[in-house]
Design a protein around this motif. Structure first.
Motif, PDB file in Angstrom:
ATOM      1  N   VAL A   1       7.384  50.812 -27.217  1.00 11.80           N
ATOM      2  CA  VAL A   1       6.941  52.351 -27.152  1.00 11.80           C
ATOM      3  C   VAL A   1       7.844  52.999 -25.693  1.00 11.80           C
ATOM      4  N   ALA A   2       7.944  51.913 -24.852  1.00 17.12           N
ATOM      5  CA  ALA A   2       8.754  52.483 -23.519  1.00 17.12           C
ATOM      6  C   ALA A   2      10.227  53.213 -24.002  1.00 17.12           C
ATOM      7  N   ILE A   3      10.718  52.723 -25.117  1.00 16.28           N
ATOM      8  CA  ILE A   3      12.053  53.235 -25.462  1.00 16.28           C
ATOM      9  C   ILE A   3      12.044  54.761 -25.558  1.00 16.28           C
ATOM     10  N   PRO A   4      11.326  55.215 -26.325  1.00 21.13           N
ATOM     11  CA  PRO A   4      11.233  56.872 -26.709  1.00 21.13           C
ATOM     12  C   PRO A   4      11.206  57.534 -25.312  1.00 21.13           C
ATOM     13  N   TYR A   5      10.409  56.947 -24.489  1.00 22.17           N
ATOM     14  CA  TYR A   5      10.043  57.654 -23.286  1.00 22.17           C
ATOM     15  C   TYR A   5      11.162  57.595 -22.261  1.00 22.17           C
ATOM     16  N   GLY A   6      11.746  56.303 -22.313  1.00 20.72           N
ATOM     17  CA  GLY A   6      13.062  56.018 -21.551  1.00 20.72           C
ATOM     18  C   GLY A   6      14.136  57.153 -21.675  1.00 20.72           C
ATOM     19  N   LEU A   7      14.125  57.242 -23.058  1.00 25.34           N
ATOM     20  CA  LEU A   7      15.211  58.168 -23.592  1.00 25.34           C
ATOM     21  C   LEU A   7      15.107  59.679 -23.187  1.00 25.34           C
ATOM     22  N   MET A   8      13.695  60.101 -23.325  1.00 23.51           N
ATOM     23  CA  MET A   8      13.191  61.281 -22.781  1.00 23.51           C
ATOM     24  C   MET A   8      13.554  61.586 -21.542  1.00 23.51           C
ATOM     25  N   ILE A   9      13.367  60.462 -20.714  1.00 21.87           N
ATOM     26  CA  ILE A   9      13.489  60.572 -19.110  1.00 21.87           C
ATOM     27  C   ILE A   9      15.094  60.751 -19.003  1.00 21.87           C
ATOM     28  N   LEU A  10      15.888  60.193 -19.678  1.00 27.03           N
ATOM     29  CA  LEU A  10      17.562  60.141 -19.569  1.00 27.03           C
ATOM     30  C   LEU A  10      17.820  61.320 -19.911  1.00 27.03           C
ATOM     31  N   SER A  11      17.370  61.839 -20.999  1.00 27.87           N
ATOM     32  CA  SER A  11      17.724  63.334 -21.402  1.00 27.87           C
ATOM     33  C   SER A  11      17.558  64.436 -20.304  1.00 27.87           C
ATOM     34  N   LEU A  12      16.453  64.184 -19.751  1.00 31.86           N
ATOM     35  CA  LEU A  12      15.923  65.183 -18.660  1.00 31.86           C
ATOM     36  C   LEU A  12      17.079  64.801 -17.379  1.00 31.86           C
ATOM     37  N   LEU A  13      17.253  63.616 -17.235  1.00 32.75           N
ATOM     38  CA  LEU A  13      18.437  63.209 -16.112  1.00 32.75           C
ATOM     39  C   LEU A  13      19.416  64.069 -16.442  1.00 32.75           C
ATOM     40  N   SER A  14      20.175  64.065 -17.620  1.00 31.43           N
ATOM     41  CA  SER A  14      21.168  64.821 -17.912  1.00 31.43           C
ATOM     42  C   SER A  14      21.391  65.976 -17.997  1.00 31.43           C
ATOM     43  N   LYS A  15      20.015  66.679 -17.958  1.00 36.07           N
ATOM     44  CA  LYS A  15      19.850  68.108 -17.741  1.00 36.07           C
ATOM     45  C   LYS A  15      19.768  68.468 -16.148  1.00 36.07           C
ATOM     46  N   TYR A  16      19.033  67.534 -15.565  1.00 38.80           N
ATOM     47  CA  TYR A  16      18.755  67.853 -14.251  1.00 38.80           C
ATOM     48  C   TYR A  16      19.136  66.639 -13.256  1.00 38.80           C
ATOM     49  N   PRO A  17      20.457  66.667 -13.320  1.00 39.21           N
ATOM     50  CA  PRO A  17      20.842  65.530 -12.389  1.00 39.21           C
ATOM     51  C   PRO A  17      20.687  65.442 -10.853  1.00 39.21           C
ATOM     52  N   GLN A  18      20.324  64.290 -10.234  1.00 39.42           N
ATOM     53  CA  GLN A  18      19.867  64.015  -9.108  1.00 39.42           C
ATOM     54  C   GLN A  18      18.711  64.521  -8.536  1.00 39.42           C
ATOM     55  N   LYS A  19      17.854  64.779  -9.787  1.00 40.62           N
ATOM     56  CA  LYS A  19      16.539  65.176  -9.266  1.00 40.62           C
ATOM     57  C   LYS A  19      15.501  64.116 -10.121  1.00 40.62           C
ATOM     58  N   ASN A  20      14.371  63.931  -9.294  1.00 43.94           N
ATOM     59  CA  ASN A  20      13.290  62.871  -9.994  1.00 43.94           C
ATOM     60  C   ASN A  20      12.468  63.634 -10.815  1.00 43.94           C
ATOM     61  N   LEU A  21      11.635  63.246 -11.554  1.00 44.82           N
ATOM     62  CA  LEU A  21      10.682  63.906 -12.593  1.00 44.82           C
ATOM     63  C   LEU A  21       9.744  64.807 -11.865  1.00 44.82           C
ATOM     64  N   LEU A  22       9.425  64.557 -10.608  1.00 50.68           N
ATOM     65  CA  LEU A  22       8.507  65.344  -9.915  1.00 50.68           C
ATOM     66  C   LEU A  22       9.129  66.753  -9.528  1.00 50.68           C
ATOM     67  N   GLN A  23      10.403  66.766  -9.038  1.00 53.31           N
ATOM     68  CA  GLN A  23      11.023  67.700  -8.642  1.00 53.31           C
ATOM     69  C   GLN A  23      11.532  68.489  -9.998  1.00 53.31           C
ATOM     70  N   ILE A  24      11.515  68.023 -10.977  1.00 55.43           N
ATOM     71  CA  ILE A  24      11.819  68.770 -12.178  1.00 55.43           C
ATOM     72  C   ILE A  24      10.849  69.454 -12.790  1.00 55.43           C
ATOM     73  N   SER A  25       9.352  68.783 -12.700  1.00 55.75           N
ATOM     74  CA  SER A  25       8.216  69.498 -13.199  1.00 55.75           C
ATOM     75  C   SER A  25       7.853  70.495 -12.281  1.00 55.75           C
ATOM     76  N   GLU A  26       8.020  70.384 -11.096  1.00 51.55           N
ATOM     77  CA  GLU A  26       7.716  71.733 -10.028  1.00 51.55           C
ATOM     78  C   GLU A  26       8.779  72.570 -10.633  1.00 51.55           C
ATOM     79  N   ARG A  27      10.078  72.556 -10.993  1.00 52.35           N
ATOM     80  CA  ARG A  27      10.610  73.521 -11.290  1.00 52.35           C
ATOM     81  C   ARG A  27      10.403  74.275 -12.993  1.00 52.35           C
ATOM     82  N   LEU A  28       9.933  73.222 -13.561  1.00 55.88           N
ATOM     83  CA  LEU A  28       9.432  73.912 -14.882  1.00 55.88           C
ATOM     84  C   LEU A  28       8.105  74.398 -15.259  1.00 55.88           C
ATOM     85  N   PHE A  29       7.285  73.788 -14.433  1.00 56.35           N
ATOM     86  CA  PHE A  29       5.865  74.193 -14.383  1.00 56.35           C
ATOM     87  C   PHE A  29       5.329  75.078 -13.299  1.00 56.35           C
TER      88      PHE A  29
END
Lengths: 347, 401, 524
Positions: A30-58
């Motif tokens: 189950v970790a794999i799709p999640y991991g891939l999701m995170i990596l695709s987020l990484l490619s869109k928002y480099p140098q940011k962790n998911l918290l920063q990204i969610s702050e930006r999106l939400f």
């Protein structure tokens, strides 16, 4: 995924019975799709962790709330892991040393590791991971002569239903890894080459850990039988005790314990990092002072669990009712939002 | 300088860690080796008061000035107590040394205690972290206390001697080697009844065995086994029944075997089993489920007795076929004895239920509940095949006249 | 303020560092604003008895007063006599070229057409001239001329080229570096005859003016590392540099670490090999020891013999060395942990005999081990600096007589003697003395941890050590590579295993070397 292998067998066998070992790999995958999701987020928002990204999106406030949840979960669970260090040592090899010594020793390592930064942490895991693999393989290999014939049979006698419960028990473990990944992506390279490499890395980690964990559960069921596996609180430690090398050297579990300590330190340190990242993103607090504060909190949480028997239960509650739903909902939503935003931007 | 600063901090951390540790004067849980009294064997008997056990602890104590391991003093205490911890407390008081459980090898269970059930007192041995699940369990006819107090001819502690016997058990395969972990696992299956080997002392002159210096000590042997229902002893198996159990449980590795009393031709054989496997088949004969044991053994013939004349090559080959049959018959007889015993007792110590569950779990679910009744007349068949690997260094026999 | 208070204050409060280190009276780097005449030099140097001044005249167009100055013992007198004095005063007296000499052109003329000899150059600064004299060159001053002539006629007594004691090999070259820089560079040059071998000269030490050469292979060594080395070396500010240790401490990354971060060698073949791997050598005048940077941990467990033996045996002996290092670090602490906390790991029979051996020993195992280790260290230190025959006696007295007596007197248990003995022997299996010192140092905290917390303490100590090692870098290269960061090829090529030469098609990945794929076989 450092310390999953210790209590895993008990959980999955309780849920899945004799066939519990089969649930490990699907649960981890189950970790794999999640991991891939995170990596695709990484490619869109480099140098940011998911918290920063969610702050930006939400928006700021939702992002902050997510950050606080993330912080609480990681801080609490990290403290629990520290408590586990104390528990397994006290329970199995050094019975009379007070708990706080183990907590302090473990925390000292975690703090020292965290002080040296994420790079040293990565290298530390790189060195310790092979040790863990070797120790596990030795532990499993040396236990082969204690296998009770036929304990694995019959396969799937209870049908598939228990397996589904077993998988549900396993899923929280990869979610911990996913949450860590969510934080660490800030430090990962986001070039195209690197992304491919990271994807391969996610697959490899999941399968390597999955197969090892599966073997660990399998050998416990083989040696103890399902009933005993459920009854033993840390079956792997008992297995370590039973190991005998050519009838002379027995009870090498204390050697294995040295390695398990490394695994738990890695896990605890990962949560330490996660807590400090969350602190940094949400409240903009960083520096030595706050790292010390986090370690004090860890220590406080660990001291809260002087009753060892409630510790495992508490950990599993956090896993099933905090980590699992949080990661389960948060990451796909974030990913979906990012996709949606991306598409609207294109139009 | 950022790097310098963190370095200094690291150094400070390490130093504070070392100072911290140095200042900890109490070394918790620290025991020097010479303060320990290694516990080698434990005996369990029933106490005189109801609800108490007579716990015998065989501690070894290295002799002062002695340098080799063989020179150990025997310090054996028997204490009547209602819990294991209570007994250890008493021993601690007397011996001023810490009983060290990590070296416990054998638990000897007396007949009375076995009959009354002993799981409560055994719980300590599987829960306390110093013990290992790899220790051996043995039964003794009579009291465990008097057995552990025996003086053996070779000067070994009885517990140590049992352990050595057990470790050699594989080469003989006449008794099951039961470790605590195995016992607990078998208990966990619920349907199978555990079985524990029996150890007994032999006096010179009894049972056809004689030895010198009978007064200086005795010898022990492990022979036969006890069948338990749960943790309560039900009955003892004879030597032959135990051997049959070993065949049926696929536990035979090497065996010494002879066919005296079996062969019709008047020629008897002795030999060693080199390899043996037992397979289980669950057959469905028009609705009646039957368990078939298939025993395959390879035997090397070491002894041929009662041969009157020199045989030709063809005759020799024929004789070996006879040998195969006789050996098969011998094995079959042992197995049948064991099966018969099982039916008599109505207890599934052969693990038949588990075999059925493994091979036909759907059927097992239907009989699971009334297994206790079913076991008494559950259809079982036996198929023994023996292959003679070789017949030693010569064919034929020495010329008699 | 009472006088005694003042006195105490003077004694206790140290003046600041700058005040102690006064700038030297004669700075050789600056122009000395004096005319470059022999007389000034004579004034400056006349108080040194080893400086000789030979005054004579040249008869050209004018009569030119000349002075040949050199340090007795540093120059080759024969060369001066034959190539300078004899040529100028006897052979060419009255020669047509000589007749044209004036104060103004004497230096150029002499250099171009009168004096033969390879190493002639002119200097125009007083500082340079004095420096040249003190470094062993001869300088000829011509009256009031603005320039002087330096003749490189260094020739002093050398210790010959011997095999280094600390790094001897059975199969391989038997030469070692000497105390003289030029001989050392020439030995290196004889190994690597390629233009890309670069030798960059520097001077360190304000007063000692020690020559130093930074050697590296152009296009193999990483330019970052080379420039970092040059930067760090040129930043060294101290009065004297008398040995490699001075440089080592001034340029290493983590001065607080007990682990050596700079490798050294006394052998030209080793230095050449390291340079070909892309490392940088620092050759210092006055010491046969050459520093090699960057260093990684595993390198301290490799010896050059590995490269001369067959690969299979080399792999075995490397393995033995790794095991030896582990034993040297861990043996006493594991013994303490096992006997005081984890007795279950000991086979029962052994437990009995340890127990019997410890009967009557008054100390706990930790203290026993500490005492034994300290005694061992004292023995080692005592034997180290004594003349060889006495050193051996110390060994015999210490090991045999005292050890045996201590066991008989029940001061220590026999097994402890064995454990400490094994530890001592194992620490000799570590080929680099620096690392074996570090190992000896780390043993003590580990022993204490083991004595207090058993295996938990040992593992905390080991993990802390591991984290420390992982955080180390030597000139930008992670100290624990190729284990972490993991470089499988490097691991299998030249770390755990010494691959056969024909299999080393590419340079090891330890460092970021330029051109990682070298065309030919072997590392070079």
């Amino acid at each position: 995924m450092g310390g999953t292998f210790l209590p895993l067998a008990t959980f999955v066998t309780a849920a899945g019975g004799r066939d519990g070992w089969m649930t490990v790999l699907p649960g981890l995958v189950v970790a794999i799709p999640y991991g891939l999701m995170i990596l695709s987020l990484l490619s869109k928002y480099p140098q940011k962790n998911l918290l920063q990204i969610s702050e930006r999106l939400f928006g700021k406030w939702v992002g902050k709330i997510i950050g606080v949840i993330y912080m609480i979960i990681s801080g609490y669970y990290g403290g629990l892991m520290l408590a586990v260090i104390g528990q397994i040592f006290e329970q199995s090899i050094i019975a009379l040393t007070p708990r706080w010594v183990f907590y302090l020793g473990g925390l000292m390592l975690v703090f020292y590791l965290a002080e040296n930064g994420i790079e040293v942490f990565a290298r530390f895991s790189e060195v310790v991971f092979p040790l863990i693999v070797i120790a596990m393989v030795l532990n499993i290999g040396l236990s082969i002569q204690r296998i009770e014939p036929g304990e694995l049979m019959p396969i799937l006698s209870e049908g598939l239903k228990p397996l589904i419960f077993g998988v549900l028990k396993v899923i929280p473990f990869p979610m911990e890894y996913i949450l860590f990944l969510a934080g660490i992506i800030k430090f990962l390279p986001s070039g195209k080459q690197a992304l491919v490499h990271l994807k391969v890395e996610v697959w490899r980690t999941v399968f390597l850990v999955g197969i090892l964990d599966m073997l660990v559960v399998l050998i416990q069921i083989l040696v103890f039988g399902p009933q005993e596996t459920v009854r033993l609180s840390f079956g792997l430690l008992v297995l370590g005790k039973m190991v005998e090398i050519s009838r002379t050297i027995a009870g090498v579990e204390s050697l294995f314990m040295m390695v398990w300590l490394g695994a738990l330190v890695i896990k605890s340190c990962a949560f330490f990092f996660m807590t400090t990242w969350a602190l940094e993103t949400v409240l903009n607090l960083k520096g030595l002072k706050w790292r010390v504060a986090v370690s004090v909190i860890f220590l406080g949480i660990a001291f809260g669990f002087l009753r060892g028997t409630s510790l495992t239960k508490e950990a599993s509650i956090v896993e099933s009712y905090l980590i699992l739903p949080f990661a389960f909902v948060w990451i796909p939503t974030l990913w979906g939002a990012a996709r949606w935003k991306c598409e609207t931007n294109v139009r | 300088m950022k790097i310098k600063g963190s370095q200094k901090r690291n150094l400070g951390l390490i130093l504070s860690l070392i100072i911290c540790l140095l200042s900890l004067s109490g070394c918790w849980g620290k025991t020097e080796v010479e303060e320990l009294a290694p516990l080698i064997g434990v005996g369990l008997d029933l106490g005189k008061k109801p609800g108490t056990y007579l716990i015998t602890q065989q501690l070894a104590r290295p002799k002062q000035g002695g340098t080799t391991a063989a020179e150990v003093e025997d310090r054996t205490f028997s204490i009547e107590a209602s819990s294991a911890r209570e007994a250890y407390e008493e021993v601690y008081k007397i011996s001023n040394r810490i009983p060290f459980m990590g070296s416990l090898k054998v638990i000897v269970i007396g007949e009375d205690a076995a009959k009354a059930g002993f799981n409560d007192i055994l719980d300590f041995n599987q829960r306390y972290s110093e013990f290992r699940r790899s220790m051996f369990l043995v039964l003794v006819k009579g009291e465990a206390q008097s057995f552990l107090n025996l003086k053996l001819r070779n000067g070994q502690l009885p517990a140590m001697s049992i352990k050595n016997h057990m470790e050699q058990g594989e080469n003989l395969s006449t008794f099951p080697t039961v470790r605590l972990g195995h016992y607990l696992t078998v208990l966990g299956t619920k349907s199978t009844a555990p079985i524990i080997p029996v150890v007994n002392s032999i006096k010179s002159g009894k049972g056809g065995i004689e030895y010198k210096d009978g007064k200086n000590g005795e010898e022990i042997q492990i022979q036969g086994a006890g069948v338990l229902s749960g943790d309560r002893l039900v009955d003892f198996l004879t030597d032959k029944e135990t051997k049959g159990y070993m065949w049926l449980e696929n536990n035979v590795v090497h065996r010494l075997i002879n066919t005296v009393g079996i062969g019709e031709s008047g020629v008897n054989f002795g030999g060693q089993v080199l390899k043996s496997t037992t397979k289980y088949k669950v057959k469905d004969n028009d609705g009646t489920i039957e368990l078939q044991y298939q025993v395959k053994a390879s035997i090397a013939v070491d002894e041929v007795m009662g041969l009157k004349k020199q045989l030709s090559e063809a005759e020799w080959i024929d004789l070996m076929k006879v040998a195969e049959e006789s050996f098969a018959k011998e094995i079959e007889e042992e197995c049948l004895l064991s099966l018969k015993k099982q039916r008599e007792l109505g207890i599934d110590f052969l693990g038949i239920g588990r075999h059925i569950e493994q091979r036909n779990s759907a059927y097992w679910k239907t009989v699971k509940e009334q297994w206790q009744e079913k076991i008494v007349d559950f259809p079982i068949s036996l198929d023994v095949q023996v292959t003679i690997h070789h017949a030693g260094m010569s064919s034929g026999s020495a010329m008699t006249n | 303020m009472p006088s005694w208070l003042k006195m105490i204050k003077e004694l206790t409060i140290r003046p600041k560092v700058q005040q102690i280190r006064k700038p030297p009276e004669y700075s050789f780097d600056e122009d000395m604003n004096k005319t470059l005449s022999g007389q000034t030099v004579k004034e400056i140097l006349s108080k040194s008895s080893d400086v000789v001044f030979r005054e004579f005249f040249l008869q050209g167009k004018e009569r030119i007063p000349c002075m040949l100055t050199a340090v007795d013992g540093l120059v080759d007198k024969n060369q001066l006599d034959f190539f300078v004095l004899k040529t100028l005063m006897v052979d060419l007296a009255g020669h047509p070229e000589m007749a044209q000499l004036t104060i103004a052109n004497v230096v150029d003329k002499t250099l171009q057409s009168i004096l033969p000899g390879l190493e002639f150059r002119k200097v125009s600064k007083m500082g340079e001239a004095i420096n040249a004299i003190l470094s062993g060159d001869a300088v000829i001053f011509f009256g009031e001329s603005k320039e002087a002539l330096v003749f490189g006629a260094r020739g002093w007594a050398n210790s010959g080229i011997n095999e280094p004691v600390a790094e001897s090999v059975i199969k391989g070259p038997h030469e070692g570096f000497t105390e003289t820089l030029r001989i050392n560079t020439s030995m290196l040059r004889r190994k690597i005859k390629h233009p890309s071998l670069r030798l960059i000269s520097l001077k360190v030490g304000d007063l000692t003016n020690t020559d130093l050469v930074v050697a590296y292979m152009d296009k193999i060594a990483s330019p970052d590392i080379v420039s970092e080395v040059l930067r760090r070396v040129s930043r060294i500010k101290m009065d004297g540099v008398l040995g490699n240790g001075y440089i080592e401490e001034m340029i290493e990354d983590f001065p607080y670490s007990p682990f050596p971060q700079i490798a050294y060698t006394e052998r030209p073949d080793v230095l050449a090999g390291k340079l070909l791997e892309g490392k940088v050598g620092i050759i210092l005048d006055g010491t046969p020891i050459v520093l090699v940077v960057p260093a990684i941990l595993t390198q301290f467990l490799n010896v050059n013999e590995d490269y001369y033996q067959r690969a299979m045996t080399a792999i075995l002996f490397r393995f033995v060395r790794y095991v030896g290092a582990m034993v040297a670090v861990l043996a006493p602490s594991v013994y303490i942990a096992v006997t005081t906390f984890h007795q279950e790991i000991i086979p029962t029979d052994l437990l009995m005999s340890i127990s019997a051996g410890r009967q009557g020993v008054p100390f706990p195992a930790l203290l026993e081990a500490l005492i034994m280790t300290v005694v061992l260290e004292i023995l080692q230190e005592a034997g180290l600096r004594l003349p060889k025959p006495i050193g051996q006696t110390i060994g015999i007295v210490g090991a045999l007589i005292m050890g045996d007596a201590a066991v008989k007197a029940s001061l220590v248990s026999p097994l402890m003697v064995i454990v400490i003995g094994i530890t001592a022997v194992a620490s000799y299996a570590i080929p680099y003395y620096d690392l074996s010192l570090a190992v000896r140092l780390t043993r003590f905290p580990l022993m204490i941890l083991a004595g207090v917390l058993g295996f938990f303490g040992v593992s905390v100590g080991l993990y802390a050590g591991l984290i420390h090692l992982l955080s180390l870098r030597s000139f930008g290269v992670p100290y624990t590579s190729p284990f972490a960061p993991l470089r499988i090829r490097a691991l299998l090529q030249d770390t755990l295993v010494r691959a056969p030469w024909w299999a080393m098609k590419r340079r090891p990945q330890l460092l970021d070397v330029d051109e990682p794929k070298s065309g030919g076989k072997g590392k070079g």
